[in-house]
Design an enzyme around this catalytic site. Sequence first.
Site, PDB file in Angstrom:
ATOM      1  CD  GLU A 113     -12.603  20.657  14.871  1.00 42.73           C
ATOM      2  OE1 GLU A 113     -12.658  19.512  15.288  1.00 42.73           O
ATOM      3  OE2 GLU A 113     -13.598  21.300  14.476  1.00 42.73           O
ATOM      4  CB  CYS A 126     -15.560  29.014  11.573  1.00 40.78           C
ATOM      5  SG  CYS A 126     -16.301  28.586  13.135  1.00 40.78           S
ATOM      6  CB  CYS A 133     -15.888  24.210  25.063  1.00 39.65           C
ATOM      7  SG  CYS A 133     -17.127  25.447  25.476  1.00 39.65           S
ATOM      8  CB  CYS A 137     -23.687  23.126  23.798  1.00 42.91           C
ATOM      9  SG  CYS A 137     -23.288  24.761  24.422  1.00 42.91           S
ATOM     10  CB  CYS A 140     -21.252  21.504  20.635  1.00 48.48           C
ATOM     11  SG  CYS A 140     -19.609  22.141  20.343  1.00 48.48           S
ATOM     12  N   GLY A 183     -14.599  26.325  21.669  1.00 46.00           N
ATOM     13  CA  GLY A 183     -14.507  27.235  22.814  1.00 46.00           C
ATOM     14  C   GLY A 183     -15.587  28.302  22.810  1.00 46.00           C
ATOM     15  CD  GLU A 184     -19.201  31.647  25.093  1.00 45.46           C
ATOM     16  OE1 GLU A 184     -20.089  30.944  24.610  1.00 45.46           O
ATOM     17  OE2 GLU A 184     -19.099  32.875  24.845  1.00 45.46           O
ATOM     18  CB  SER A 215     -21.176  32.650  18.000  1.00 46.84           C
ATOM     19  OG  SER A 215     -22.153  31.739  18.422  1.00 46.84           O
ATOM     20  CG  LEU A 239     -32.560  31.056  22.085  1.00 47.51           C
ATOM     21  CD1 LEU A 239     -32.115  31.906  23.263  1.00 47.51           C
ATOM     22  CD2 LEU A 239     -33.657  31.758  21.310  1.00 47.51           C
ATOM     23  CG  ASN A 314     -23.444  18.609  10.740  1.00 48.68           C
ATOM     24  OD1 ASN A 314     -23.559  17.512  10.213  1.00 48.68           O
ATOM     25  ND2 ASN A 314     -22.440  19.422  10.465  1.00 48.68           N
ATOM     26  CB  CYS A 357     -18.535  23.226  16.678  1.00 45.65           C
ATOM     27  SG  CYS A 357     -17.539  24.032  17.874  1.00 45.65           S
TER      28      CYS A 357
END
Length: 365
Positions: A113, A126, A133, A137, A140, A183-184, A215, A239, A314, A357
């Site tokens: 995306e 973005c 990923c 998290c 997400c 993704g990271e 990020s 964080l 969200n 995301c």
Amino acid sequence: MSSLIIVTIVFVILANTQKSKMSLPDIRNFSYEELLAYMKSIGESAFRAGQIFEWIYQKQVKHFSQMTNLSSHLQKRLQSDFVFFEPKVGEKQISSDGTTKILFDLNDNEKIETVLIPVKSRTTVCISTQAGCKFGCKFCASGIGGWKRNLSVAEIMNQVLYVKEEAQKHDNPLSHIVFMGVGEPLDNFSNLMKAIRIINHKKGINIGARRITVSTCGVIPNILQLGREGLQIELAISLHGYDNESRDVLMPVNKKYPFDDLIQACKDYQRNYRRQITFEYILIKGVTCSEKAIKALKKAFKGLICKMNLIPYNPVLEFNHKTPSRQDMFKFRDQLKSFGIHATIRSPRGQDIAAACGQLRIKKK
Ligand code: SF4
């Protein structure tokens, strides 16, 4: 990198890709320095690399025959050595606030995306850096289904170029880049760095480093490596917790890179590289939005130059968290401010198109 190494890399890439057109490399995988080395290797002048960069990233052409200031001999040579793979747009959703989410189908059917966010006279994009990923998290959707693979430099640059073209259509030039999509970014470190250097290059996309944000969920060794790269980019840390226990709830990465070590890494990063760090902090009812959180954050941030980006949760269908009331969110922000922590609440954008995301990608799986 020495030019000998770069020439070797170029030759290895080309040697492995001469068999068929499909296996040729996308020219957007090449850094400026690698293109320079390629030009030397085929007996062309160095300035041709700059011309090609301008054609690709500024005039946005997608065929070598359109590069009219190159000789026809060089155009043909480029055609035999490289390709432009076009990203396929699987779906495009436009929110009532102008936020546009684009779902790209990659050549191997993986989906990523990209989100275009227009705010007044500027446009932010973005960008995704991986298909899936591995960090999972809990707020997400990108981690659902796990990690598939890293994106190539070309796949990253395709997203930038697509949104640049879209933004131009609406007279809102692309001005800011955030690596916050699927993704990271720091887990695809070398391709990320190469893409950032192309975005930042005067003959590339030519966006200033301070308008580029990376990020991370907190991959400590690569935060420290990023600090050694000497780029004036912005760093944002997801964080989403105020100590080990609370961060464990949302961020499985905290087991490997615990809260206190992460804060220490931010302090080390800042010691070498005195730029403000942004902490992204999702406000989730009863989880991260509390008095206890405020006191712990005040203690942790002592000595750090930072700001907090408070993000109202969200909702993602797959998880059972709730957004706090507006009143509770404002109270949280004001308490942080009273301790001298600069904090703002980010207005949610694109909620009607599930712009958080990974949501669209998961819907299409
Ligand atoms: S927030 Fe980033 S690191 Fe965490 S699962 Fe989503 S994409 Fe991965």
